[in-house]
Scaffold this active site. Structure first.
Site, PDB file in Angstrom:
ATOM      1  N   PHE A 194      -6.164  -3.771   3.744  1.00 13.19           N
ATOM      2  CA  PHE A 194      -6.636  -2.666   2.901  1.00 13.19           C
ATOM      3  C   PHE A 194      -5.425  -1.904   2.383  1.00 13.19           C
ATOM      4  O   PHE A 194      -4.561  -1.498   3.167  1.00 13.19           O
ATOM      5  CB  PHE A 194      -7.548  -1.722   3.695  1.00 13.19           C
ATOM      6  N   ASP A 209       2.804  -1.737   4.344  1.00  8.65           N
ATOM      7  CA  ASP A 209       1.895  -0.625   4.087  1.00  8.65           C
ATOM      8  C   ASP A 209       1.730   0.127   5.411  1.00  8.65           C
ATOM      9  O   ASP A 209       1.014  -0.326   6.304  1.00  8.65           O
ATOM     10  CB  ASP A 209       0.555  -1.168   3.584  1.00  8.65           C
ATOM     11  N   LYS A 230      -1.331   9.489   4.405  1.00  7.32           N
ATOM     12  CA  LYS A 230      -2.183   9.977   5.490  1.00  7.32           C
ATOM     13  C   LYS A 230      -1.484  11.039   6.348  1.00  7.32           C
ATOM     14  O   LYS A 230      -1.396  12.193   5.948  1.00  7.32           O
ATOM     15  CB  LYS A 230      -2.687   8.810   6.344  1.00  7.32           C
TER      16      LYS A 230
END
Length: 405
Positions: free
Chosen positions: A140, A225, A254
């Site tokens: 993702f 990532d 995040k």
């Protein structure tokens, strides 16, 4: 006269696009790892806004940074730079492999920048043939059309017309599947150093090192990532440090802002020089408010005591989950690293992770899922031990309600 209306869950259905299906509970304030809803019911937060609230809610260092910067400067265009952005960039460079930083507002935007940079680097250095991007199934990387296509879950990218091309997907933890796809036409391999949305899957050491070696062999960039794994989540400042495998480009978001929207792409001088003036940009990227808060979050997490604490709390979580499982036999595996933990439901409870999430909510605990059969925990990195124990007590009641309900 101002129209009177109730701010409740029903209002969502009237005014919001229906791409989300939020809980009936509407939190109105939080402190540390506890949250209170509109009716003043208290919840313990094991979700952390999906690995975002790395210091819980309203951490004093973040509140102070926001208030102080809020009275100085909110926004500038990138025609000018600003002090908070420069300070944060310096700290990111000083504490990682990287030499250059690009700021964005989210993980998806950071990944978008990384993928565009990889393509531009390959075009400049090798020519048009070298444009293939390889990522991994169940990966993702965001919801922009480019990042969601690089992501390995077709359910998220189907149904929006023709997809960006020259993107392939290998199997995570399967070097042979990557070897079958990679060639001198590959510009980049993109991977999470621990798959988050895809099920809390850690890479084997052999796989991580093998991906790096294949990239080197074919002159392809390795992009990590670290949107979900970065800023202390695994007990290292960044997960690549625990693997001992260094990427060429890394993305972070995040937890970087502790709840304030901010993201960054990090890379080396040699690669960064290919994003020349005008090739990419972001109106809000490097925003002074965001960078001031992110600097405070980064400083607080980037501390040996905080990072050691993450590993100690991981052990507490895993022991507590094992104890619940001993009693109720619902999990076939507890996996993950640091405070990115997945409890995998066994065959008797396949497809029911949402039921466990809903039961936990009824017992005053916020959790997450990672797919239909995995319960995910991404609490604050500084969650007090007492909150872990009380939260697990509530989780056990939720499990009991499902097993004996």
């Amino acid at each position: 006269m101002t129209e009177q209306f109730s701010v409740n869950r029903e209002l969502f259905d009237h005014v919001m696009v229906p791409n989300y299906s939020p809980s009936a509970v509407i939190p109105v304030r939080g402190k540390g790892s506890r949250v209170w809803d509109q009716n003043n019911n208290e919840l313990i937060d094991f979700a952390g806004g999906i690995a975002v609230s790395c210091l819980g809610h309203c951490h004093p260092a973040l509140v102070e940074a926001l208030k102080t910067q809020g009275e100085k400067l909110w926004h500038l265009s990138n025609v000018m730079t600003n002090e908070p952005a420069l300070r944060l960039a310096k700290k990111l460079v000083d504490n990682t492999f990287a030499e250059k930083v690009y700021f964005a507002n989210s993980g998806a935007e950071s990944n978008e920048a990384a993928f565009k940079l990889a393509r531009r680097w390959a075009l400049d250095v090798y020519g048009e043939h070298k444009s293939q991007i390889i990522s991994f199934k169940q990966g993702f990387h965001g919801r922009t059309f480019f990042t969601v296509t690089v992501g390995g879950q077709e359910a998220y990218s189907d149904g929006f017309g023709p997809k960006p091309g020259d993107i392939e997907h290998a199997e995570y933890n399967n070097l042979e599947s990557l070897e079958a796809l990679i060639s001198d036409n590959t510009c980049a391999v993109v991977m999470e150093p621990l798959q988050g949305e895809g099920g809390i899957v850690s890479p084997t050491q052999e796989f991580a090192e093998g991906v790096r070696a294949l990239c080197d062999k074919h002159n392809a960039l390795l992009i990590f990532d670290e949107v979900q794994t970065g800023v202390g989540r695994t007990g290292e400042l960044y997960a690549y440090m625990g693997l001992g495998v260094t990427p060429d480009i890394m993305t972070t978001a995040k937890a970087l802002g502790g709840g304030f929207p901010v993201g960054a792409m990090l890379t080396t001088n040699d690669i960064a020089k290919h994003l020349k003036i005008g090739t990419h940009g972001s109106t809000y990227g490097g925003n002074p408010l965001a960078c001031a808060v992110a600097e405070a979050a980064f400083d607080t997490v980037n501390d040996p005591a905080t990072l050691q604490g993450v590993k100690a709390k991981e052990a507490m979580f895993k022991q507590a989950l094992a104890a619940v499982n001993e009693k109720y036999n619902v999990f076939k595996e507890i996996r993950g690293k640091g405070l990115l933990i997945g409890a995998v439901l066994n065959d008797d409870y396949q497809g029911r992770s949402k039921d466990f999430l809903n039961a936990a909510m009824k017992h005053g605990l916020m959790t997450l899922v990672a797919g239909a059969s995995i319960i995910r925990f991404t609490p604050s990195l500084v969650i007090p031990d007492a909150d872990i124990l009380e939260g697990m007590n509530r989780f056990e009641k939720a499990v009991d309600a499902i097993v004996n309900g």
